[in-house]
Design a protein around this motif. Sequence first.
Motif, short mmCIF file in Angstrom:
data_model
loop_
_atom_site.label_atom_id
_atom_site.label_comp_id
_atom_site.label_asym_id
_atom_site.label_seq_id
_atom_site.Cartn_x
_atom_site.Cartn_y
_atom_site.Cartn_z
N ASN A 1 37.90 39.39 26.14
CA ASN A 1 36.62 39.88 26.67
C ASN A 1 36.22 39.11 27.94
O ASN A 1 35.72 39.70 28.91
N LYS A 2 36.43 37.78 27.95
CA LYS A 2 36.14 37.00 29.16
C LYS A 2 37.05 37.42 30.31
O LYS A 2 36.61 37.49 31.47
N MET A 3 38.30 37.71 29.99
CA MET A 3 39.24 38.11 31.04
C MET A 3 38.82 39.41 31.69
O MET A 3 38.84 39.56 32.92
N THR A 4 38.42 40.42 30.88
CA THR A 4 38.01 41.69 31.46
C THR A 4 36.76 41.54 32.32
O THR A 4 36.62 42.19 33.36
N SER A 5 35.86 40.65 31.91
CA SER A 5 34.67 40.42 32.72
C SER A 5 35.04 39.81 34.07
O SER A 5 34.53 40.23 35.13
N GLU A 6 35.96 38.85 34.07
CA GLU A 6 36.37 38.22 35.32
C GLU A 6 37.15 39.21 36.19
O GLU A 6 36.99 39.24 37.41
N LEU A 7 37.99 40.02 35.56
CA LEU A 7 38.73 41.03 36.32
C LEU A 7 37.80 42.04 36.97
O LEU A 7 38.04 42.48 38.11
N ARG A 8 36.74 42.41 36.24
CA ARG A 8 35.79 43.36 36.81
C ARG A 8 35.10 42.77 38.05
O ARG A 8 34.92 43.46 39.06
N LEU A 9 34.76 41.47 37.97
CA LEU A 9 34.16 40.82 39.12
C LEU A 9 35.13 40.74 40.30
O LEU A 9 34.76 41.02 41.46
N GLN A 10 36.39 40.37 40.03
CA GLN A 10 37.38 40.28 41.09
C GLN A 10 37.69 41.64 41.70
O GLN A 10 37.92 41.77 42.91
N GLN A 11 37.66 42.68 40.87
CA GLN A 11 37.92 44.02 41.38
C GLN A 11 36.84 44.45 42.37
O GLN A 11 37.13 45.03 43.42
N ASN A 12 35.59 44.15 42.04
CA ASN A 12 34.50 44.51 42.96
C ASN A 12 34.67 43.77 44.29
O ASN A 12 34.45 44.35 45.37
N ARG A 13 35.07 42.50 44.23
CA ARG A 13 35.28 41.76 45.48
C ARG A 13 36.46 42.33 46.28
O ARG A 13 36.41 42.42 47.51
N LEU A 14 37.54 42.68 45.59
CA LEU A 14 38.70 43.23 46.28
C LEU A 14 38.39 44.57 46.93
O LEU A 14 38.87 44.88 48.03
N ILE A 15 37.59 45.39 46.24
CA ILE A 15 37.21 46.69 46.81
C ILE A 15 36.42 46.50 48.09
O ILE A 15 36.63 47.18 49.11
N ALA A 16 35.49 45.54 48.06
CA ALA A 16 34.71 45.26 49.27
C ALA A 16 35.60 44.75 50.40
O ALA A 16 35.47 45.17 51.56
N ALA A 17 36.55 43.84 50.08
CA ALA A 17 37.45 43.32 51.11
C ALA A 17 38.38 44.41 51.65
O ALA A 17 38.66 44.47 52.85
N SER A 18 38.83 45.29 50.76
CA SER A 18 39.71 46.38 51.20
C SER A 18 38.97 47.33 52.13
O SER A 18 39.53 47.81 53.12
N SER A 19 37.71 47.61 51.83
CA SER A 19 36.92 48.48 52.71
C SER A 19 36.77 47.85 54.09
O SER A 19 36.89 48.54 55.12
N LEU A 20 36.53 46.54 54.12
CA LEU A 20 36.40 45.85 55.40
C LEU A 20 37.72 45.89 56.18
O LEU A 20 37.73 46.12 57.40
#
Length: 755
Positions: free
Chosen positions: A364-383
Amino acid sequence: MRDRLEAPKNQGASRSQRRFTVRYGPAVVILVLLIALGSFLIFAGFTPVPPSDAVLLGLLIANVVGIFVVLCFILIEAYSLFRARRAGVAGAQLHIQIVALFSIVAAAPALLMAWVGSVTLERSLNPGFMHDGRAFVQTTIDAARLFREAQCKSLLQEARLTASDLDRAKLMFEVDRPLFRDFFTSRTRFLGFTAAALMKPDGSVIEKIETGSAIGTTIVRPEPADFDDAKKNEPLCLILDEGRTFAAVRAMISFENTFLYVARPVDPFTVEFPRQAARLVTLYDAFDSHRRSIQIAFATMFILIALIMLLSATWLGLSFANRLVAPIRRLIAATDQVSSGNLNVQVAVRKSEGDLAHLGETFNKMTSELRLQQNRLIAASSLIDERRLFTEAVLSGVPVAVVSVGSKGEITVLNPSAARLVQPDGEGAKSILGQPLDNVLPEIREVFAEARAGQSRMAPAEISIVRGGLERLFSVSITTVPTGRGGRSYIVTLDDITDLVSAQRTAAWADVARRIAHEIRNPLTPIQLSAERLKRKYGRLITQDRDIFDQCTDTIIRQVDDIKRMVDEFSSFARMPKPRVENNDLGECVRRVLFLMRVAHPNIIFEDSLPEEPVHGRFDRRLLSQALTNIVKNATEGIEAEVAASGPFEGHIGVALSVSEDMVVIDVVDNGKGFPKDNRQRLLEPYMTTRAEGTGLGLPIVAKILADHGGGLELRDAPRGRGAWVRLFFPLDQATPDQADASSEVVTATATQDS
């Protein structure tokens, strides 16, 4: 929103099947294991029951029945697992893995026991010294074979030395034949040859040595292929007398088409011993095949016992997996959803599950951290996408050709300007990616090699590139970009500076012409007036050498007039008038120029290809007439120069006028001297000429006139053999004279060379 996964219900097996396997399964497995243990004790002789044939048969049947019963229980569990997997229940694959693990753990000791028993039986039926004896015999056979090979190599080496000695004694053979025979005989006996002779490929013997040996003295004629191998200096060892004699054949260098034949007997022991040893090995193998039948019988019983252990462990693994796999199934189902992109999933955690519960919390902790990292990667990819689109837009808009080159010299990226430079038609640009830069742009091979070899981050240079028959001057800049792995990539920019350099040179020469005209014009008038005054005042007073005096004064006056005309041309080039554009008929303008040229040069054929309709446009009629007159005049001079160099021929000048996409093109083609192959671009520079009497201002003036009209000039080779082809082009319609004034600041003139 988070999705919570609960433990799925196992619907793979029916209740009756589970009750049956749970009630009778452990008892059946224990019973079968006891039967296997009893079989082992009887076989090992630890019980008073003798291992007779009847007892062995009964144990075999009991083990087979036990295997069949346990296999039925396993099939029931496997069917339940199959139904669960077919229904898509998570953890079915894990069931299989756990069962396989238990099976391996159980089978390993059983297989080890079977191997130990087989080794024990092997040692009892086959003592160690017998195996060593067979190995010793086999080794002796190999040793005899190696000894024979060594004898063969020794014979070949001694035959080579003997042939070399006889080659050096060729003069002795021709002068003193008996002395040569004695020398040959001494070498033969010293080396222990039983037969030696010099022979031809047809088998005829030139010289034969009588060794006096009792055996091996017969000379056997080799095959023609043996003589061919000897000519190629290949080692050749012949086996004669059923392996009892070795013979060697060597080609003689000093003797024409002659070969040395030597023979030596082989020890009979090395011939007979391998045959006797082979028969002994055959007898041993026959005994070994009888021993194998006993081992197979014991191995069969051991395999049955190992199979019972394996099936029992499989059933226990199936039973244990039912309790172990439930929490893991939840994790597997959650992992499947994570793999599909759902990072909001959470698994239910039960404290009674021990370490597996802790595993669920960690998941459960891993999925929470992955969700946070995914949001950051999406923002970086858009940039990154925004920056990439911006970079592509910039590169597609700049006129400079930009090429990205990898660390191995391959092209990775190129902008539209670079694609048009490499492929003028714009097709096949994508196929260029990945190709070496040296193959695509060979003109910058040396510059690129210097940039790769040097340590400077930027390497500028200027090169000429010919594409589609057009020669252009480019400013090349190669920038080094370090990569992440210690390598280097490169950015190559190519800026077309042809027009800029031409404009700079024209402006510089115009300034030089202006200064020359100013400095030379002032003293010309006093010089001319002084010469004329000397002629008038002293011409009648001079009685001696009057002709020389008049000739000198006339020469001064004539040369001053020539210098004045040259200064006037300098001034005309320095102060070219701005075009006064008006609506005119270009076709009529071309016809007038051709009329004057036909009158001036009646011995040259002028052909024109002009549209029947008027070609109206806005241009300066006087300047364009001057430009076309200069071009046609150059064509006539080229024909006259070719006549003077090669002899009389029919001069021909063709003038064609065409209009394409609001651009007018005038082509002038002659069959005269033509343009030089090298440095053709320099002809467009002021004061560059190939004629001794030329000033070098004709073509620069024409280029400037066309540039002031927004066009240009191209120098080509005539399409039909010798001669020159000049192309004049400019827009047919210019909006205002102001635009013509602005365009006069840039000279567009290119020199081309058709291959």
